[in-house]
Design a protein around this motif. Structure first.
Motif, PDB file in Angstrom:
ATOM      1  N   ILE A 158       0.873  -1.178   0.035  1.00  0.00           N
ATOM      2  CA  ILE A 158      -0.001  -0.157  -0.015  1.00  0.00           C
ATOM      3  C   ILE A 158       0.888   1.170  -0.157  1.00  0.00           C
ATOM      4  N   THR A 159       2.168   1.190   0.538  1.00  0.00           N
ATOM      5  CA  THR A 159       3.063   2.295   0.786  1.00  0.00           C
ATOM      6  C   THR A 159       3.506   2.564  -0.664  1.00  0.00           C
ATOM      7  N   LYS A 160       3.698   1.381  -1.443  1.00  0.00           N
ATOM      8  CA  LYS A 160       4.563   1.456  -2.712  1.00  0.00           C
ATOM      9  C   LYS A 160       3.475   1.932  -3.963  1.00  0.00           C
ATOM     10  N   ARG A 202       4.228  -0.138  13.054  1.00  0.00           N
ATOM     11  CA  ARG A 202       4.456  -1.272  12.054  1.00  0.00           C
ATOM     12  C   ARG A 202       3.614  -1.494  10.813  1.00  0.00           C
ATOM     13  N   TYR A 203       2.242  -0.903  10.939  1.00  0.00           N
ATOM     14  CA  TYR A 203       1.493  -1.023   9.918  1.00  0.00           C
ATOM     15  C   TYR A 203       0.723   0.477   9.815  1.00  0.00           C
ATOM     16  N   PRO A 204       1.493   1.787   9.789  1.00  0.00           N
ATOM     17  CA  PRO A 204       0.663   3.047   9.564  1.00  0.00           C
ATOM     18  C   PRO A 204      -0.408   2.936   8.417  1.00  0.00           C
ATOM     19  N   ASN A 205       0.251   2.937   7.162  1.00  0.00           N
ATOM     20  CA  ASN A 205      -0.435   3.176   6.172  1.00  0.00           C
ATOM     21  C   ASN A 205      -1.862   1.797   5.676  1.00  0.00           C
ATOM     22  N   LEU A 206      -1.461   0.724   6.287  1.00  0.00           N
ATOM     23  CA  LEU A 206      -2.411  -0.355   6.300  1.00  0.00           C
ATOM     24  C   LEU A 206      -3.525   0.064   7.360  1.00  0.00           C
TER      25      LEU A 206
END
Lengths: 250, 250
Positions: A158-160, A202-206
């Motif tokens: 999701i970051t990419k 660890r999962y900010p964007n998720l």
């Protein structure tokens, strides 16, 4: 004539379903694979009748619809032979193609479609790791570690992609197909001896993605509260699986 | 510059692959899932380089192509970012869409495509039952019984369709996707303490189908002899799995 809102069990007669040519959706209310089909039906606003199946004690007649007894199944009574489709991803692609609605959820580009299908498959290791955790109060040591390592793939992706949804600026097929498990993870706050939540560092964007998807209309129409999932899981911990509590007040 | 025809192992450097934009196919020569991709490449006459991967001791660099280390993988060096695709059915559908050639192998009709994808999945119970039989000389009692029950579905289906191929009058996607296992079943004549063959009374149409498919050009270009499969299986019985014997004279 309406179909009772309860899970049909072994020994219960086949419900009378209106012969109106409307699509029939066979499901277990807590099954994440079934929810994939339900999300497609909701997102595409496809009229349907719902028949709930008790997976512990399956009704004898269910095999006529789903030869291996699996949910979800979709029956198409408006077509010759009234065919039934199984396998959540096959159902999803069929509904997307036959009911394009305002827009398709699968990418039209063959490469992007292939990459999205592969990404959906990449959830499998996370699902395999977390599944036993859903149904115990004290998970084996490595289960959560393996689960988190498998989820890293989705945080990276999701970051990419750099878009709010895996599908881009709008919600797409990856978002809907992986959502059901993200709906269930927060139940671990309530079920485990040592409460568990996804680490926001660890999962900010998720986790942003999760919040955004939870506000989608089709998701809101389909999702159950984490506390309801937790309650269901507890009935399984106790060996008294109760599917119908989906229909009871919390 | 050519890529050596051997299975690359842990510790062996990455082969030099010509930078000519030609598709790259990563496989293990005896892997039935990889063969699905190979059949697509052959049927569609798609130019490609082949890199063989030792699955027991995977080369360290393979994870750059297939993040879970699985075969088959297809790398597309002519596209931006040189993406890699995994999962045999995803690869098959991508190749069918991007390289239509003379005709598509997947049905264009969404319902027939869904039904064919479900039928391909129906081979899974047969594969699960037969897999342990491939790698032993004395299979557990129920294995062959479960295998045969799972195959009944295919005898019934080819009979119901009433066409020479599952794809109709011409070979299609179901035929190619299930073929690799039908190529391997006859090895059980050679490997089991009590030699085994499919019963021609129980599977008359399926055995006719098998004979017909064995004569397809793409299948002939891809298939290995049952005796070679048997020889490979024996190396596994003995705990000395030898992938490279695919390249040795029988």
């Amino acid at each position: 004539m309406s179909i009772p809102q309860k899970h049909f069990k072994k020994g219960t007669p086949k419900p009378e379903i209106p012969e109106d040519g409307v699509l029939r959706y066979y499901t277990m209310r807590f099954c994440p694979y079934s929810e994939r089909a339900q999300l497609m039906l909701a997102a595409k606003k496809i009229p349907h009748h719902t028949v709930y199946i008790d997976l512990t004690e399956k009704p004898e007649w269910y095999i006529d619809y789903s030869p291996l007894g699996k949910v979800p199944a979709i029956q198409l009574p408006h077509l010759p032979g009234q065919p039934t489709l199984v396998e959540s991803l096959v159902i999803a692609e069929y509904l997307d193609e036959e009911y394009p609605g305002e827009r398709s959820l699968f990418p039209k580009d063959p490469l992007q479609k292939a990459l999205d299908r592969i990404l959906i498959e990449r959830l499998s290791p996370a699902v395999s790791a977390i599944y036993p955790v859903f149904f115990t109060t004290n998970p084996p040591e490595d289960a959560l570690k393996n689960f988190e390592a498998a989820l890293d793939v989705f945080e990276e992706e999701i970051t990419k992609r750099g878009t709010p949804y895996f599908g881009g600026e709008q919600i797409g097929i990856v978002d809907y197909m992986i959502w059901p498990w993200f709906e269930r993870f927060p139940a671990l706050k309530y079920t485990l001896a040592e409460p568990y939540e996804l680490d926001s560092k660890r999962y900010p964007n998720l986790l942003n993605w999760r919040l955004l998807v939870s506000q989608d209309e089709a998701v809101k129409a389909t999702a159950l509260d984490a506390k309801v999932h937790a309650k269901f899981m507890r009935t399984r911990h106790e060996g008294k699986t109760n599917y119908d509590l989906a229909f009871e007040p919390l």
